[in-house]
Write a protein that holds these residues in place. Structure first.
Motif, short mmCIF file in Angstrom:
data_model
loop_
_atom_site.label_atom_id
_atom_site.label_comp_id
_atom_site.label_asym_id
_atom_site.label_seq_id
_atom_site.Cartn_x
_atom_site.Cartn_y
_atom_site.Cartn_z
N GLU A 133 0.93 -1.12 -0.02
CA GLU A 133 -0.07 0.25 -0.10
C GLU A 133 0.93 1.21 -0.11
O GLU A 133 0.60 2.21 -0.58
CB GLU A 133 -0.93 0.13 1.20
N PHE A 134 1.83 1.39 0.75
CA PHE A 134 2.53 2.26 0.68
C PHE A 134 3.53 2.76 -0.42
O PHE A 134 3.64 3.61 -0.91
CB PHE A 134 3.91 2.31 1.69
N GLN A 135 3.96 1.56 -1.24
CA GLN A 135 4.53 1.50 -2.57
C GLN A 135 3.56 2.12 -3.59
O GLN A 135 3.92 2.75 -4.56
CB GLN A 135 5.02 0.21 -2.89
N ALA A 136 2.33 1.59 -3.47
CA ALA A 136 1.41 2.25 -4.44
C ALA A 136 0.90 3.86 -4.21
O ALA A 136 0.68 4.28 -5.29
CB ALA A 136 0.09 1.05 -4.43
N ASP A 137 0.78 4.07 -2.96
CA ASP A 137 0.76 5.70 -2.65
C ASP A 137 1.97 6.10 -3.30
O ASP A 137 1.60 7.23 -3.83
CB ASP A 137 0.87 5.86 -1.31
N ALA A 138 3.00 5.70 -3.15
CA ALA A 138 4.63 6.45 -3.60
C ALA A 138 4.32 6.58 -5.12
O ALA A 138 4.89 7.31 -6.02
CB ALA A 138 5.51 5.63 -3.18
N PHE A 139 3.78 5.47 -5.85
CA PHE A 139 3.70 5.48 -7.11
C PHE A 139 2.66 6.59 -7.56
O PHE A 139 2.87 7.24 -8.53
CB PHE A 139 3.18 4.14 -7.73
N LEU A 171 -3.14 8.23 9.06
CA LEU A 171 -2.12 9.28 9.40
C LEU A 171 -0.93 8.78 8.74
O LEU A 171 0.03 9.77 8.29
CB LEU A 171 -1.98 9.21 11.02
N GLU A 172 -0.48 7.57 8.72
CA GLU A 172 0.62 6.92 8.36
C GLU A 172 0.74 7.27 6.88
O GLU A 172 1.79 7.47 6.44
CB GLU A 172 0.70 5.56 8.73
N ARG A 173 -0.25 7.08 6.11
CA ARG A 173 -0.31 7.25 4.67
C ARG A 173 -0.18 8.69 4.38
O ARG A 173 0.42 9.12 3.39
CB ARG A 173 -1.70 6.70 4.15
N LEU A 174 -0.89 9.73 5.11
CA LEU A 174 -0.71 11.08 5.09
C LEU A 174 0.60 11.59 5.15
O LEU A 174 1.24 12.43 4.51
CB LEU A 174 -1.81 11.78 5.65
N ARG A 175 1.34 11.03 6.15
CA ARG A 175 2.59 11.11 6.47
C ARG A 175 3.52 10.96 5.34
O ARG A 175 4.72 11.85 5.08
CB ARG A 175 3.07 10.82 7.93
#
Length: 468
Positions: free
Chosen positions: A408-414, A456-460
């Motif tokens: 999920e973090f990687q997809a957000d970064a993409f 919160l973690e995703r927004l950060r």
């Protein structure tokens, strides 16, 4: 008085009590985690300082109460489920139901030599039992919890007809697949586990391929996304990363719930994107041609099950935010997350079938669960996959949860790399509000359960909120 150690018991009893003990250990662990999280819901009554810019106090309180109700419901339903499972094991419910299936076979003129047919009767009776015992909990969750917090859009008649339809469709898939799997195991010889694994691989690929085109439309209305700016932008974005998009659909999820979602499916050069109508800003019901139509005033006649309830209006996402959400989803594809998940799933499946081949001949496993005179293949599958493998399954589930968060973090970064960080942050905030997600979580509960990182973690990670 002499106390008998579990290690002094026959091996069959050791297996039985080990399975029962592990089941309750997992339940108590889950109950402890939920207790910690309920403490967070009860004690966090004010919006934390770092959330003041993205969440108002009214929404925060609504989400807190919604999640608290869901957690309380989960406690009681989980306790019931664990108690029911324990009683079934202690009272010999599995061999009893197998004998009932045998009696049914005799009544229709078949003997015990027709093991596969008896297995299908057993499976039908077991799923009927599960459906009836689970129905009150499902009704309460839909018409009390979800209704109270404004998510349920179903009438009772629609809900019950939907439940019957799901049961029939499930049986139409489950029974033929199970009969073929049992047949393959019976005739496969020494290498049956390889053939069984290949069969389940083929079935899973077929189901993934046909689900959205042939199974999902039995329950929900799918319509092509109308021509316009949004569709053009989606196609342009897909083309920019060589995503082989063929169609974009809108599914009328609003007739069930006002929760939002989006996903894509398909193999090779035939990918489709599905948007829930609740995801779209100012969504409207869809008519038969797939065009939006104005909402009708609420009718006083509630006897017609097809009459939709008034829609629970949600904020929805604008076109730029929808594109950001799809940028995240396309990131999963571009980064190979789907392929990796399939590979992991099939490696696990092959390992389990291999171990099953080793264990299926152990008579003590069957005796432990009340099968003293027979060793039905279906029962062996249940015992080994559901009970014997349960410690391994729990460990695997946790590892997959950790891996999912990483994806999920990687997809957000993409999506951020596509220049959509601010729109994705805005969409995540809106979706969190529309779905009444609570942004504060106990660290242990989050680590064990959250396959998606907390808001919160995703927004950060996206740079919207600075780390303290």
């Amino acid at each position: 008085m002499v106390y008998e150690s579990i290690f002094d018991l026959p091996v069959e009893k050791q297996i039985f009590y080990a399975v029962l003990g592990f089941s309750w250990t997992v339940y108590l662990w889950e109950a402890y985690l939920s207790y910690r999280q309920r403490g967070v819901y009860r004690s966090t009554t004010h919006v934390p300082q770092e959330l003041l810019k993205i969440m108002d106090s009214d929404t925060f309180e609504k989400s807190r109460l919604y999640q608290l109700d869901k957690s309380n419901f989960g406690f009681w339903s989980g306790l019931y489920s664990e108690t029911e499972g324990t009683l079934i094991l202690l009272l010999g419910g599995i061999p009893f139901l197998w004998d009932v299936a045998g009696s049914v076979m005799i009544r229709i003129g078949f003997g015990s030599e027709y093991e596969i047919t008896q297995s299908l009767v057993f499976l039908t009776l077991a799923t009927l039992f599960s459906a009836f015992t689970g129905l009150p909990w499902s009704v309460y969750n839909t018409f009390v919890i979800e209704e109270k917090h404004g998510f349920n859009q179903q009438t009772l008649g629609f809900f019950l007809k939907d439940a019957v339809k799901k049961f029939i469709v499930t049986q139409c898939i489950l029974l033929p697949v199970t009969s073929l799997l049992l047949f393959i195991i019976k005739i496969g010889g020494d290498y049956f586990f390889i053939y069984a694994w290949l069969f389940t691989l083929a079935v899973s690929l077929v189901l993934v391929t046909i689900y959205a085109d042939y199974i999902a439309p039995l329950f929900d209305k799918f319509a092509p996304l109308p021509e316009g700016e949004l569709k053009t932008d989606i196609e342009t974005m897909a083309k920019s990363i060589s995503f082989p998009l063929t169609k974009v659909y809108v599914v009328e999820g609003s007739k069930r719930s006002s929760h939002s979602n989006a996903y894509f499916y398909g193999f090779f050069k035939n990918k489709r994107i599905v948007l829930f109508d609740t995801l779209l800003e100012d969504y409207s019901p869809l008519n038969k041609s797939g065009e939006p139509q104005p909402e009708q005033p609420e009718s006083e006649d509630t006897s017609n099950d097809s009459q939709a309830k008034p829609k629970n209006k949600k904020q929805g996402c604008n076109n730029r935010e929808i594109l950001a959400v799809l940028g995240h989803e396309l990131g999963h594809w571009k980064l190979g997350h789907m392929v990796k998940n399939i590979v992991i799933s099939q490696m696990n499946s092959f390992l389990c079938f291999s171990l099953f081949a080793v264990l299926i001949g152990r008579k003590e496993l069957f005796v432990a669960f009340g099968f003293n005179d027979s060793q039905p293949t279906l029962i062996g599958l249940m015992i080994i996959f559901q009970f014997i493998f349960s410690p391994y399954n729990e460990l695997l589930s946790f590892c997959l949860t950790v891996l999912s968060r990483r994806f999920e973090f990687q997809a957000d970064a993409f999506a951020r790399g596509m220049g959509k960080a601010s729109e994705l942050c805005s969409a995540l905030i809106k979706l969190n509000k529309d779905n009444l997600g609570f942004p504060v979580a106990d660290w242990l509960f989050s680590m064990w359960h959250y396959s998606h990182p907390p808001l919160l973690e995703r927004l950060r990670a996206l740079g919207s909120i600075k780390q303290d």
